[in-house]
Design an enzyme around this catalytic site. Structure first.
Site, PDB file in Angstrom:
ATOM      1  N   LYS A 195       0.753  -1.257   0.102  1.00  0.00           N
ATOM      2  CA  LYS A 195       0.102   0.340  -0.210  1.00  0.00           C
ATOM      3  C   LYS A 195       0.611   0.898   0.068  1.00  0.00           C
ATOM      4  O   LYS A 195       0.632   2.835  -0.881  1.00  0.00           O
ATOM      5  CB  LYS A 195      -0.812  -0.149   0.681  1.00  0.00           C
ATOM      6  N   THR A 196       1.860   1.408   0.963  1.00  0.00           N
ATOM      7  CA  THR A 196       3.126   2.316   1.372  1.00  0.00           C
ATOM      8  C   THR A 196       3.440   2.876  -0.236  1.00  0.00           C
ATOM      9  O   THR A 196       3.683   4.325  -0.450  1.00  0.00           O
ATOM     10  CB  THR A 196       4.194   2.342   2.464  1.00  0.00           C
ATOM     11  N   ASP A 237      -4.285   7.336   4.063  1.00  0.00           N
ATOM     12  CA  ASP A 237      -3.797   6.279   3.715  1.00  0.00           C
ATOM     13  C   ASP A 237      -4.965   6.654   4.871  1.00  0.00           C
ATOM     14  O   ASP A 237      -5.161   6.876   6.063  1.00  0.00           O
ATOM     15  CB  ASP A 237      -2.676   6.820   4.118  1.00  0.00           C
ATOM     16  N   GLU A 238      -4.921   4.906   4.891  1.00  0.00           N
ATOM     17  CA  GLU A 238      -6.362   4.149   6.212  1.00  0.00           C
ATOM     18  C   GLU A 238      -6.848   4.779   6.384  1.00  0.00           C
ATOM     19  O   GLU A 238      -7.834   5.503   7.393  1.00  0.00           O
ATOM     20  CB  GLU A 238      -5.445   4.638   7.284  1.00  0.00           C
ATOM     21  N   GLN A 283      -9.600  -3.419   8.186  1.00  0.00           N
ATOM     22  CA  GLN A 283      -8.796  -3.794   9.097  1.00  0.00           C
ATOM     23  C   GLN A 283      -9.051  -2.516   9.459  1.00  0.00           C
ATOM     24  O   GLN A 283      -8.390  -1.488  10.200  1.00  0.00           O
ATOM     25  CB  GLN A 283      -7.397  -3.586   8.646  1.00  0.00           C
ATOM     26  N   ARG A 315       0.236 -10.280  10.406  1.00  0.00           N
ATOM     27  CA  ARG A 315       1.284  -9.723  10.709  1.00  0.00           C
ATOM     28  C   ARG A 315       2.391 -10.572  10.369  1.00  0.00           C
ATOM     29  O   ARG A 315       3.286 -10.469  10.341  1.00  0.00           O
ATOM     30  CB  ARG A 315       1.372  -9.744  13.049  1.00  0.00           C
TER      31      ARG A 315
END
Length: 816
Positions: free
Chosen positions: A55-56, A239-240, A278, A675
């Site tokens: 994503k980043t 973002d997010e 998430q 994770r």
DNA sequence: AACAATGGCCTTTTT
DNA sequence: GGCCATTGTT
């Protein structure tokens, strides 16, 4: 919900032929979906980015690509994140990608960017230029002070609750006049909210919520200013996005364009990146629904799903996918990988929390010894902080270095807050929160009584505590006068000094260091205060003072009259000629748009409030990482342990009653699972010491939602959730194998753990009967819903109102 | 003003 | 069980 077919993974048509794009080194190694996202044409878009899907990378590459192809100028880019960490990461990656400085771009957290906006247009926003920011602690003490002053019954209106109320209102975008209050209690709260606002305004301070709300209102109410920023930010990246609250969404709408007849007249392009699976922050106001609203209100034409996971083996992903498929109301996404299945997910049942911790320690030892994993690549995750203690002590006894995330951060420490309070008083003597904090610290003979007199005097005149000091007579007045003189003299003495010198003088003159010299745990505090000097020093060097700022003429509304060179952006080639520069434009420092500058001290104080610093202990060491699942979001590890997978703990009992609570818990579990890169370990315990008493828990219902094929039960699986094996002897024997030698509390071992109330599978409840709950007392069952393990009862309690309780968890006994 | 004692709380948390 | 904050004691 959104129709599934909107989410076609097909690459969007791009602005340049694919061949050219692929040739660009920037776009090399992107998968088709990532490439599509990076090269999206102008227009609003939603990117559903799964865990570990890069994503980043997509976000930063998108920005670099826009710049490289002349589709955007640095000044036209606004990228917003939630945490400083994420913002820094973006800046760092962009700096590495671009041959020029990222300075012209607005990259930061919501609050950081709001701060920047408000500093630049402080007049239009009705704030002093060097307004200070209250963190959560400061806000609470401000509220307590207010309540004391107005003789509010803190039994009926606990300050904590008022704080929660005020923060909640602001997040909803509501000023006191907007809040609908029907009952007297609610009216009182609104009244206090109003008084609190007046107090903040008088003192020249803003809380976090105010930062957001004030800048939203600034944009909403100031047409030329809004138009300016809408014109400027042609590319907004969020973002997010699933974590945005109502106000943040509204803020984005103000920046994005005009609303005409209910739909948004697009100016710039908004690219929202998020993952509804998430979303784990609903409890603090996040609205996943913003994703669907965004698609509808912005008329989003393009949506891209990033489902290729580059992190985990497929057993781990299978577990995650399988689990999350039990949620309804999803936008729909399935992670996949090219990697093989990897190791199965190991599941362990312990007889006690202590045994569970020792099992973890044994496994960690093996991972380090046999598999050569670095300790820092191993994480132990838990649902609540209280669980860390047992694990810590097990690790400690085994001499395995570990690191616990959470707890106080640097700028939140008491001694640092004291020092900052003095610094704030230098900047603004009317900051009563800071005044009250240090007026008698170090102690100088000003007791509660004197402060009360002073506060009454200040309120009578309607001035700050500082200004009211002269009205206090006698000894108390003299002591207060000495304090004020100390601060005022210090302010004069440090005029024109650099930051380091100001802080050193302050530490000396106020006797802070001297005070801690005599305290037992004072040495650490003194070290922290010295660290504050270092922090200031590196702040000054890193943020680079005196860089060129461009002055921008403003009209009477505080709006820019003309576009500044920065807002028009540099011409396409110019950035490439710029010398590379690593430092980023930092909010609160120099505003490149307006040329307004803040004193180094005010800027440093802003920095301290907006960025509380690391909350991790000794960094650097190769240590096992311990943290809550929430804290683990965004991180990844070779091996992950998730402990305490018991009903009532994870999913947490408090979540079971809330609407959508179980689904959020499930997403939390999903975050935890994803994770892990190579190995995943799950465990639960039959008994657990919690709040001073042994609790008997059944395994988490989430075990029933994991694919058997991906799991390997180290201890035999119980027949099913909620049905305890009648003879628990077997479980005890197993735990003796790995954890038994560590000894058990006699009360947990003497008799096999027997779940107290779950023996009868049929709950025997029906509407109308009376029940007793250990926490809520007596109540009447209003309704029953669901069957078996999902059964829930709606109970009306005499003292605690009406609640939905999961019968598998709640301790309900029938009263006749 | 400094210290001891008691009482209430107890999911997650960034800015 | 342990942490905090507030209360009571000298």
């Amino acid at each position: 919900m959104l129709p599934q077919d909107l989410f076609s993974g097909a690459p969007a048509p791009s602005a340049a032929p694919a061949a050219t794009l692929a040739a660009s080194p920037l776009l090399a190694h992107l998968n088709p979906e990532q490439l599509a996202a990076v090269t999206l044409p102008a227009g609003h878009a939603l990117i559903l980015a799964g865990a570990g899907s890069g994503k980043t990378r997509v976000l930063t590459t998108r920005i670099a690509w826009l710049l490289q192809n002349g589709l955007a100028t640095p000044g036209g880019i606004l990228a917003v994140t939630f945490t400083n960490k994420a913002a820094k990461e973006m800046v760092a990656r962009l700096s590495a990608m671009l041959p020029f400085s990222v300075r012209g771009m607005w990259i930061g957290t919501f609050h950081g960017l709001c701060n920047r906006l408000l500093r630049a247009h402080h007049q239009a926003a009705g704030l002093p230029q060097s307004f200070q920011i209250l963190d959560t602690q400061d806000q609470l003490s401000a509220i307590k002070r207010l309540c004391k002053q107005f003789n509010v019954d803190d039994e009926r209106f606990p300050p904590k609750q008022l704080q929660y109320f005020i923060a909640g209102c602001k997040e909803e975008g509501q000023r006191p006049r907007d809040v609908v209050a029907t009952d007297p209690d609610a009216r009182k709260k609104v009244e206090l909210y109003q008084l609190y606002e007046e107090q903040c305004q008088r003192e020249g301070v803003v809380d976090f919520g105010e930062l957001m709300l004030r800048s939203f209102e600034l944009l909403r109410d100031n047409d030329p200013l809004r138009a300016h920023y809408q014109r400027r930010f042609a590319h907004i990246l969020v973002d997010e996005f699933q974590d945005t609250n109502k106000l943040q969404y509204a803020w984005l709408k103000q920046l994005a364009g005009e609303e005409v007849d209910g739909h948004l007249e697009a100016r710039g392009s908004v690219i929202a990146v998020g993952d509804d699976d998430q979303s784990i922050y609903a409890f603090r106001g996040a609205r996943v629904g913003n994703m669907a609203d965004f698609v509808r209100e912005f008329g989003v034409q393009r949506q891209i799903k990033l489902e290729h996971n580059y992190r985990s083996y497929s057993n781990i992903l299978d577990a995650a996918n399988h689990l999350i498929s039990h949620n309804s109301a999803r936008l729909g996404k399935n992670l996949r990988t090219d990697q093989g299945p990897g190791e199965p997910v190991r599941v362990f049942e312990a007889s006690s929390d202590i045994a569970e911790a020792h099992w973890m320690v044994d496994e960690i030892k093996q991972l380090v010894k046999n598999d050569g994993l670095a300790r820092q690549e191993i994480a132990v995750l838990y649902r609540s902080n209280a669980q860390s203690r047992v694990i810590e002590s097990a690790l400690f006894n085994a001499s395995i270095p570990y690191r616990v995330y959470g707890g106080l951060r640097f700028f939140e420490r008491a001694e640092i807050k004291h020092a900052l309070a003095y610094l704030r008083l230098l900047e603004n003597p009317h900051d009563d929160t800071s005044f009250a904090r240090v007026v008698n610290f170090p102690p100088r003979g000003i007791g509660a009584r004197s402060i009360e007199v002073l506060q009454d005097a200040a309120r009578a005149v309607g001035c700050s505590l500082h200004d009211a000091v002269s009205t206090v007579p006698g000894k108390a007045g003299a002591n207060l006068g000495a304090f004020v003189a100390l601060v005022d003299v210090l302010r004069e003495q440090t005029q024109g000094h650099n930051l380091r010198s100001i802080i050193e003088r302050m530490l000396d003159a106020t006797g802070l260091i001297e005070h801690y010299r005599t305290e037992k745990e004072g040495q650490d505090r003194i070290e922290n205060l010295q660290e504050l000097v270092n922090a200031a020093e590196s702040f000054v060097t890193l943020e680079g003072f005196g860089r060129d700022a461009v002055a921008l003429p403003l009209d009477e509304h505080g709006a820019p009259l003309t576009q500044s060179p920065a807002s028009q952006g540099l011409d396409v080639d110019a950035p490439l000629r710029d010398a590379p520069l690593a430092s980023a434009a930092v909010p609160g420092m120099v505003d490149v748009d307006t040329g307004e500058t803040l004193s180094p001290l005010a800027a440093f104080l802003t920095h301290a409030a907006l960025e509380a610093g690391d909350n991790q202990a000794q960094a650097g060491q190769d240590a096992v990482q311990l943290m809550t699942v929430h804290a683990s979001k965004g991180l990844e590890f070779d091996a992950v342990f998730i402990g305490g997978l018991e009903d009532g703990l994870f999913p947490h009992e408090n979540a079971l009653g809330d609407r959508g609570g179980i689904e959020e818990e499930r997403r939390l579990m999903y975050v935890a699972i994803t994770r892990a890169r190579q190995r995943l370990y799950l465990s639960h315990s039959q008994t657990r010491m919690l709040h001073g008493q042994t609790r008997y828990n059944t395994q988490s219902r989430f075990f029933d939602e994991l694919p058997e094929g991906a799991l390997k039960w180290i201890t035999p699986r119980h027949p099913g959730f909620g049905k305890f094996a009648p003879d628990s002897g077997a479980a005890c024997a197993y735990s003796a194998g790995s954890g038994g030698r560590f000894g058990f509390k006699s009360d947990t071992f003497a008799s096999p753990p027997v779940p107290p109330q779950k023996a009868a599978p049929a709950h025997g409840l029906r509407a109308g009967i009376n029940v007793f709950h250990t926490k809520f007392g007596e109540g009447k069952v209003l309704a029953i819903e669901g069957t078996g393990d999902d059964a829930r009862a709606q109970v009306s309690f005499a003292r605690h109102g009406t609640k939905w309780l999961a019968l598998a968890v709640a301790k309900l006994t029938v009263v006749d």
